[in-house]
Motif scaffolding. Structure first.
Motif, mmCIF file in Angstrom:
data_model
loop_
_atom_site.group_PDB
_atom_site.id
_atom_site.type_symbol
_atom_site.label_atom_id
_atom_site.label_comp_id
_atom_site.label_asym_id
_atom_site.label_seq_id
_atom_site.Cartn_x
_atom_site.Cartn_y
_atom_site.Cartn_z
ATOM 1 N N ARG A 234 0.866 -1.252 0.001
ATOM 2 C CA ARG A 234 -0.186 -0.092 0.032
ATOM 3 C C ARG A 234 0.847 1.363 0.063
ATOM 4 O O ARG A 234 1.897 1.455 0.627
ATOM 5 N N ILE A 235 0.557 2.304 -0.812
ATOM 6 C CA ILE A 235 1.282 3.364 -0.941
ATOM 7 C C ILE A 235 0.913 4.070 0.206
ATOM 8 O O ILE A 235 -0.485 4.733 0.361
ATOM 9 N N PRO A 236 1.694 4.668 1.157
ATOM 10 C CA PRO A 236 1.363 5.513 2.424
ATOM 11 C C PRO A 236 0.535 6.430 2.120
ATOM 12 O O PRO A 236 0.712 7.372 0.815
ATOM 13 N N ASP A 237 -0.443 6.913 2.817
ATOM 14 C CA ASP A 237 -1.579 8.148 2.914
ATOM 15 C C ASP A 237 -0.514 9.473 2.265
ATOM 16 O O ASP A 237 -0.920 10.273 1.514
ATOM 17 N N GLN A 238 0.469 9.599 3.009
ATOM 18 C CA GLN A 238 1.355 10.752 3.163
ATOM 19 C C GLN A 238 2.111 11.146 1.575
ATOM 20 O O GLN A 238 2.372 11.999 1.287
ATOM 21 N N GLN A 239 2.022 9.775 0.814
ATOM 22 C CA GLN A 239 2.874 9.683 -0.264
ATOM 23 C C GLN A 239 1.940 9.888 -1.257
ATOM 24 O O GLN A 239 2.073 9.923 -2.660
ATOM 25 N N VAL A 240 0.591 9.662 -1.158
ATOM 26 C CA VAL A 240 -0.488 9.566 -2.233
ATOM 27 C C VAL A 240 -0.623 11.087 -2.992
ATOM 28 O O VAL A 240 -0.452 11.276 -4.285
ATOM 29 N N ALA A 241 -0.595 12.098 -2.233
ATOM 30 C CA ALA A 241 -0.795 13.413 -2.791
ATOM 31 C C ALA A 241 0.517 13.646 -3.740
ATOM 32 O O ALA A 241 0.526 14.397 -4.832
ATOM 33 N N GLN A 242 1.698 13.324 -3.192
ATOM 34 C CA GLN A 242 2.864 13.620 -3.700
ATOM 35 C C GLN A 242 3.001 12.751 -5.269
ATOM 36 O O GLN A 242 3.312 13.183 -6.079
ATOM 37 N N THR A 243 2.562 11.466 -5.099
ATOM 38 C CA THR A 243 2.600 10.518 -6.338
ATOM 39 C C THR A 243 1.499 11.219 -7.359
ATOM 40 O O THR A 243 1.781 11.267 -8.529
ATOM 41 N N ARG A 244 0.506 11.784 -7.067
ATOM 42 C CA ARG A 244 -0.609 12.438 -7.838
ATOM 43 C C ARG A 244 -0.048 13.657 -8.513
ATOM 44 O O ARG A 244 -0.163 13.846 -9.547
ATOM 45 N N LEU A 245 0.761 14.278 -7.792
ATOM 46 C CA LEU A 245 1.419 15.603 -8.306
ATOM 47 C C LEU A 245 2.335 14.911 -9.281
ATOM 48 O O LEU A 245 2.446 15.637 -10.168
ATOM 49 N N MET A 246 3.009 14.119 -9.023
ATOM 50 C CA MET A 246 4.132 13.628 -10.065
ATOM 51 C C MET A 246 3.572 13.172 -11.292
ATOM 52 O O MET A 246 3.854 13.276 -12.598
ATOM 53 N N LEU A 247 2.326 12.310 -11.084
ATOM 54 C CA LEU A 247 1.651 12.011 -12.265
ATOM 55 C C LEU A 247 1.100 13.088 -13.226
ATOM 56 O O LEU A 247 1.119 13.087 -14.282
ATOM 57 N N GLY A 248 0.622 14.184 -12.521
ATOM 58 C CA GLY A 248 0.140 15.417 -13.123
ATOM 59 C C GLY A 248 1.087 15.877 -14.073
ATOM 60 O O GLY A 248 1.196 16.344 -15.114
ATOM 61 N N MET A 249 2.480 16.083 -13.314
ATOM 62 C CA MET A 249 3.492 16.501 -14.196
ATOM 63 C C MET A 249 4.077 15.717 -15.259
ATOM 64 O O MET A 249 4.070 16.264 -16.329
ATOM 65 N N LEU A 250 4.013 14.536 -15.364
ATOM 66 C CA LEU A 250 4.342 13.689 -16.187
ATOM 67 C C LEU A 250 3.275 13.926 -17.334
ATOM 68 O O LEU A 250 3.542 13.689 -18.545
ATOM 69 N N LYS A 251 1.875 13.658 -17.020
ATOM 70 C CA LYS A 251 1.042 13.883 -17.812
ATOM 71 C C LYS A 251 1.166 14.997 -18.683
ATOM 72 O O LYS A 251 0.991 15.077 -19.877
ATOM 73 N N GLY A 252 1.497 16.067 -18.184
ATOM 74 C CA GLY A 252 1.458 17.292 -18.702
ATOM 75 C C GLY A 252 2.727 17.424 -19.682
ATOM 76 O O GLY A 252 2.734 18.062 -20.556
ATOM 77 N N THR A 253 3.821 17.184 -19.249
ATOM 78 C CA THR A 253 4.955 16.976 -20.193
ATOM 79 C C THR A 253 4.539 16.116 -21.350
ATOM 80 O O THR A 253 5.074 16.614 -22.410
ATOM 81 N N ALA A 254 3.867 15.075 -21.182
ATOM 82 C CA ALA A 254 3.568 14.277 -22.383
ATOM 83 C C ALA A 254 2.583 14.785 -23.306
ATOM 84 O O ALA A 254 2.814 14.669 -24.441
ATOM 85 N N ARG A 255 1.821 15.676 -22.583
ATOM 86 C CA ARG A 255 0.834 16.600 -23.477
ATOM 87 C C ARG A 255 1.813 17.255 -24.392
ATOM 88 O O ARG A 255 1.396 17.535 -25.666
#
Length: 295
Positions: A234-255
């Motif tokens: 399980r990804i710890p709760d405190q890391q979920v927000a950070q992970t979602r932020l990184m996914l957003g950055m990656l998605k934006g770069t891909a776009r």
């Protein structure tokens, strides 16, 4: 009867039996392995992940399905949705820029060593469109049910002007040579070089009555323990927000990368994607230890 001598003889016989090499496959088994290799090659050429999944032994499919259910049950649904959208964007950009990616072979781009130059773009489009389709099909309900049949059998993405003009990857299969090996495996050569078929050669092994590429069998060697590992991961709760932020950055770069007009511009976007990718690995690997495939 001398009991000690009997026990020693029995132990020696058991040791010799365990050490004895597997018998070479029969001609019927060699033919079955050749047919299985042809099916696997056809599935690899068309990125038919559903067909590959269906060819696996029942116990392996159950291990995969149960692992998906277990991981989905204790994962943040918003995080999974972000991951799904990011994968779809990366795949869509790969399709749009498949001409540039195919031309980057000299720099070690995917498929560079496995396919001829003419087939590289077809391979990129084939796999990227299928991955996008699979990501779209991986809905919360299907993941919760472990419905890998439905997910992996999803139709590929279509993109007007590309998927209707780039010919599909379907290299012709030459006459195959299948040779039984002393360890019970069968080496099949003469296949086209594709992802999962390096050098056009597959070593097939028999598992639970099914002939499977050895490389695939090696990857499933510990699959019986995957569901328990997925349930505990399980990804710890405190890391979920950070992970979602990184996914957003990656998605934006891909776009943004979809607007690249030259190989140099595309390389710059790929370099920009390295930071969120590294941070994603750091955020998820610590909390998802034990998973068969880390997210």
């Amino acid at each position: 009867m001398n009991i000690n001598r009997f026990l020693l003889s029995t132990a020696a016989f058991a040791a010799l039996s365990a050490a004895a090499p597997a018998a070479a496959p029969s001609q019927a088994e060699v033919s079955a392995a050749r047919r299985a290799a042809q099916i696997y090659q056809a599935s690899a050429a068309t990125a038919d992940f559903g067909a590959i999944y269906s060819s696996l032994p029942d116990s392996w499919r159950k291990a995969l399905s149960d692992s998906v259910k277990a991981f989905a049950s204790n994962s943040d649904s918003g995080l999974i949705g972000d991951a799904r959208d990011t994968i779809r964007q990366i795949a869509a950009t790969a399709v749009k820029k498949s001409d540039l990616l195919a031309g980057m072979a000299a720099d070690g781009a995917p498929f560079a060593e496995m396919l001829s130059e003419n087939d590289r773009r077809s391979a990129i489009v084939t796999y990227a469109t299928k991955i996008a389709g699979v990501a779209a099909a991986a809905t919360d309900s299907r993941l919760a049910a472990g419905d890998l049949d439905g997910i992996l059998s999803a139709a590929p993405l279509t993109m007007k002007g590309i998927t209707d003009t780039v010919p599909p990857l379907s290299p012709a299969t030459a006459a195959l040579e299948a040779v039984g090996q002393p360890d019970g495996s069968v080496k099949v050569s003469g296949l086209p070089s594709l992802p999962g078929i390096p050098g056009g050669v597959l070593t097939m092994v028999k598992k639970d009555g099914a002939w499977i590429p050895k490389r695939l069998a090696d990857g499933f060697s510990g699959c019986a323990g995957w569901p328990a590992a997925a349930a505990a991961a399980r990804i710890p709760d405190q890391q979920v927000a950070q992970t979602r932020l990184m996914l957003g950055m990656l998605k934006g770069t891909a776009r943004q990368a979809a607007s690249a007009q030259t190989q140099e511009q595309l390389k710059q976007y790929m370099t920009q994607a390295l930071l969120p990718l590294m941070m994603l690995n750091g955020a998820t690997s610590g909390g998802a230890q034990g998973l068969p495939l880390q997210f």
